[in-house]
Design a protein around this motif. Structure first.
Motif, PDB file in Angstrom:
ATOM      1  N   ILE A   2       0.892  -1.247  -0.074  1.00  0.00           N
ATOM      2  CA  ILE A   2       0.075   0.099   0.019  1.00  0.00           C
ATOM      3  C   ILE A   2       1.115   1.197  -0.158  1.00  0.00           C
ATOM      4  O   ILE A   2       1.737   1.351   1.015  1.00  0.00           O
ATOM      5  CB  ILE A   2      -0.951  -0.016   1.371  1.00  0.00           C
ATOM      6  N   ALA A   5       0.675   7.491  -0.792  1.00  0.00           N
ATOM      7  CA  ALA A   5       0.332   8.151  -1.957  1.00  0.00           C
ATOM      8  C   ALA A   5       0.378   9.745  -1.790  1.00  0.00           C
ATOM      9  O   ALA A   5       0.989  10.076  -0.950  1.00  0.00           O
ATOM     10  CB  ALA A   5      -1.176   7.662  -2.094  1.00  0.00           C
ATOM     11  N   TYR A  14     -10.693   6.227   0.598  1.00  0.00           N
ATOM     12  CA  TYR A  14     -10.680   5.072  -0.005  1.00  0.00           C
ATOM     13  C   TYR A  14      -9.812   4.847  -1.351  1.00  0.00           C
ATOM     14  O   TYR A  14      -9.658   3.821  -1.928  1.00  0.00           O
ATOM     15  CB  TYR A  14     -12.077   4.305  -0.339  1.00  0.00           C
ATOM     16  N   ILE A  16      -6.776   4.533  -3.298  1.00  0.00           N
ATOM     17  CA  ILE A  16      -5.305   4.085  -3.171  1.00  0.00           C
ATOM     18  C   ILE A  16      -4.138   4.868  -3.517  1.00  0.00           C
ATOM     19  O   ILE A  16      -3.261   4.979  -3.052  1.00  0.00           O
ATOM     20  CB  ILE A  16      -5.065   2.376  -3.547  1.00  0.00           C
ATOM     21  N   ASP A  17      -4.781   5.730  -4.531  1.00  0.00           N
ATOM     22  CA  ASP A  17      -3.523   6.600  -5.198  1.00  0.00           C
ATOM     23  C   ASP A  17      -3.624   8.294  -4.633  1.00  0.00           C
ATOM     24  O   ASP A  17      -2.972   9.083  -4.960  1.00  0.00           O
ATOM     25  CB  ASP A  17      -3.620   6.659  -6.767  1.00  0.00           C
ATOM     26  N   SER A  19      -3.718  10.311  -0.538  1.00  0.00           N
ATOM     27  CA  SER A  19      -3.503  10.595   0.735  1.00  0.00           C
ATOM     28  C   SER A  19      -4.465  11.667   1.388  1.00  0.00           C
ATOM     29  O   SER A  19      -4.060  12.659   0.941  1.00  0.00           O
ATOM     30  CB  SER A  19      -2.162  10.082   1.223  1.00  0.00           C
ATOM     31  N   THR A 390      -1.506   5.650   4.844  1.00  0.00           N
ATOM     32  CA  THR A 390      -2.072   4.996   3.623  1.00  0.00           C
ATOM     33  C   THR A 390      -3.745   5.288   3.324  1.00  0.00           C
ATOM     34  O   THR A 390      -4.274   5.953   4.257  1.00  0.00           O
ATOM     35  CB  THR A 390      -1.846   3.658   3.535  1.00  0.00           C
ATOM     36  N   ALA A 391      -4.026   4.892   2.277  1.00  0.00           N
ATOM     37  CA  ALA A 391      -5.467   4.726   2.039  1.00  0.00           C
ATOM     38  C   ALA A 391      -6.242   3.798   2.741  1.00  0.00           C
ATOM     39  O   ALA A 391      -5.387   2.887   3.295  1.00  0.00           O
ATOM     40  CB  ALA A 391      -5.924   4.701   0.835  1.00  0.00           C
ATOM     41  N   ASP A 392      -7.559   3.980   2.990  1.00  0.00           N
ATOM     42  CA  ASP A 392      -8.078   2.739   3.604  1.00  0.00           C
ATOM     43  C   ASP A 392      -8.438   1.359   2.681  1.00  0.00           C
ATOM     44  O   ASP A 392      -9.073   1.878   1.523  1.00  0.00           O
ATOM     45  CB  ASP A 392      -9.459   3.100   4.207  1.00  0.00           C
ATOM     46  N   VAL A 393      -7.802   0.400   2.734  1.00  0.00           N
ATOM     47  CA  VAL A 393      -7.696  -0.439   1.688  1.00  0.00           C
ATOM     48  C   VAL A 393      -8.490  -1.989   2.040  1.00  0.00           C
ATOM     49  O   VAL A 393      -8.225  -2.212   3.301  1.00  0.00           O
ATOM     50  CB  VAL A 393      -6.332  -0.829   1.447  1.00  0.00           C
ATOM     51  N   ALA A 454      -6.123   0.668   7.087  1.00  0.00           N
ATOM     52  CA  ALA A 454      -5.063   1.848   6.558  1.00  0.00           C
ATOM     53  C   ALA A 454      -3.863   1.841   7.803  1.00  0.00           C
ATOM     54  O   ALA A 454      -4.112   1.133   8.918  1.00  0.00           O
ATOM     55  CB  ALA A 454      -5.811   3.198   6.984  1.00  0.00           C
TER      56      ALA A 454
END
Length: 481
Positions: A2, A5, A14, A16-17, A19, A390-393, A454
């Motif tokens: 992850i 970003a 949400y 991913i690319d 933050s 990070t994003a919430d993945v 995240a």
């Protein structure tokens, strides 16, 4: 993995690319890098700095000049104090909310503001400033355009632009030797002058105008409106980033160049307007850090504290810092001798300047700022405490995940990782406890079950690191509930 970003808080957490939460880290080609802390090196001015410059003499040495609302000072190379070098018109009266504007015209440093006559100093031999000859009008902005001194936003005429006589910053007789002026009917007041060898770009409140110097004839310059529908809202926000190019803050966000290319839309514009105090948006100030290729915009938050939003113009990425500093500038390092260290610090143990720092050699141009207690400093200190998120993945397709461990893809020896979880999109987020890496493996161990994960990486002040790229978690699928 992850990724950490790009910082784009206007987007969803949400994505991913993108933050929505990074602080005190700067964009680098491979992820993020450290933001150096400010190291004060001078004694304090007697009031807030409203402009500071380092000017190079013909022998290659530099003079460090700073100005307040009432006086102009030069930093002593002996004890780093600020002896007054004001001219006979002092004490000056810079209007509240304004700054000094400066330009170098040959070997003359010329300063102006709306509250009094323009000042000049011969940087090679001058010992104090004096009123610029020729009785030029009081003006908010000055710039060097070819062989002319230009003034903009003249007292009583905010839409007026004026040139001196050619080759003479002290000649202001209209109609002679190219001395001329123009009152602009469109675009409203002048907000900035970007001078060049053959002309200039004038930023107005609602337009951009091109000034072109002429080779002869009845006029010394011609004008052409090059964008009638885009202008500058915060006059001190204009940051030059290359020949004829600049970034700035307008009423509807951040833009680049006279064409008004959006650089903040759907990335930082809405976040910035929510974080900044709307009463002071017209006082947003911009400064270029040409060494890191970052344009820093300083604004006052709704809490009263100032913050920095940075735009990396080569990588087209944003960053955020919580530095509460005063005036920023590009400044030559003074070269601190052993006796100077004793003048600045109470004892040797308190001297936090690295022995290989450019501050000790002197003459190196560096990004600088004044502290809130009016001391000049350079951003050459140890890395500031940083936070990357990070994003919430969703780590497992169509199911929850149980995270067992995670590894930071970074060259950082000291940090903690915090798992941030939620059981559904739009659900409440729960933060776990910060987990340090296991010394032998660098792995952080977790027992975390959730639909979305995240990770927040926190790096302490002073940690030696260069790159942080992302988080590599190890997880196994679970059920849907």
């Amino acid at each position: 993995m992850i990724p950490f970003a790009p910082f784009e808080p206007d987007r969803t957490r949400y994505a991913i690319d993108a933050s929505t939460a990074q602080i005190n880290a700067i964009p680098v080609k491979d992820g993020w890098g450290p933001l150096a802390d400010l190291v004060p090196v001078s004694q304090a001015l007697n009031a807030p700095c409203l402009g500071a410059w380092s000017v190079r003499k013909q022998d290659g040495t530099y003079r460090i000049i700073a100005a307040t609302a009432t006086d102009i000072f030069e930093m002593s190379a002996i004890d780093y104090s600020w002896p007054v070098i004001s001219g006979p018109s002092a004490p000056y009266a810079v209007p509240v909310g304004d700054r000094w504007s400066a330009t170098k015209f040959g070997q003359l440093l010329i300063l102006c503001n709306l509250g009094g006559p323009a000042q000049y100093l011969d940087v090679d031999v001058g010992t104090e400033f004096a009123d610029l000859p020729g009785s030029p009008p009081w003006a908010r902005y000055c710039a060097t355009i070819g062989e002319y001194l230009a003034l903009g936003y003249i007292a009583g005429h905010p839409n007026r632009f004026m040139l001196s006589g050619i080759g003479d910053a002290g000649f202001w007789t209209l109609g002679q030797r190219g001395c001329d002026l123009q009152d602009f009917a469109d675009g409203e007041e002048i907000m900035n002058i970007q001078g060049g060898e053959r002309g200039a770009i004038l930023s107005h409140r609602t337009a951009f105008t091109e000034i072109a110097l002429t080779a002869g004839g009845d006029y010394s310059f011609t004008t052409r409106v090059i964008n009638p529908s885009r202008g500058v809202f915060a006059p001190l926000s204009v940051v030059p980033i290359g020949p004829g190019n600049f970034v700035y803050y307008a009423q509807d966000g951040f833009f680049m160049g006279v064409a008004g290319q959006p650089i903040g839309a759907e990335r930082v514009d809405m976040w910035f307007q929510e974080l900044a105090d709307s009463q002071y948006l017209n006082q947003v100030r911009g400064y270029p850090d040409p060494f890191r290729k970052i344009a820093w915009f300083q604004a006052q938050g709704v809490t009263g504290e100032k913050f920095l939003l940075g735009y990396h113009w080569q990588l087209d990425r944003w960053c955020f810092a919580d530095n509460n500093v005063s005036e920023m500038c590009i400044m030559a390092t003074p070269g601190i001798a052993w006796d100077g260290i004793e003048a600045l610090f109470p004892d040797w143990d308190s001297a936090d300047i690295p022995w290989d720092s450019a501050l000790l050699s002197g003459g190196a141009l560096r990004f600088a700022a004044f502290t809130t207690d009016n001391r000049l400093g350079f951003f050459t200190g140890e890395p500031r405490a940083a936070r990357l998120t990070t994003a919430d993945v969703q780590l497992s397709t169509n199911s929850r995940s149980f995270v067992q461990q995670a590894r930071a893809v970074a060259d950082c020896p000291d940090f903690t990782l915090t798992a941030i979880t939620s059981d559904k999109h739009g659900g409440a987020r729960t933060e776990g406890q910060p987990v340090p890496p296991y010394p032998a493996t660098g792995v952080c161990h977790f027992r975390s079950s959730a639909l979305l994960h995240a990770f927040r990486m926190e790096i302490p002040q002073g940690t030696d690191w260069k790159h942080a790229i992302g988080i590599d978690p190890v997880a196994r699928p679970e059920g849907q509930r």
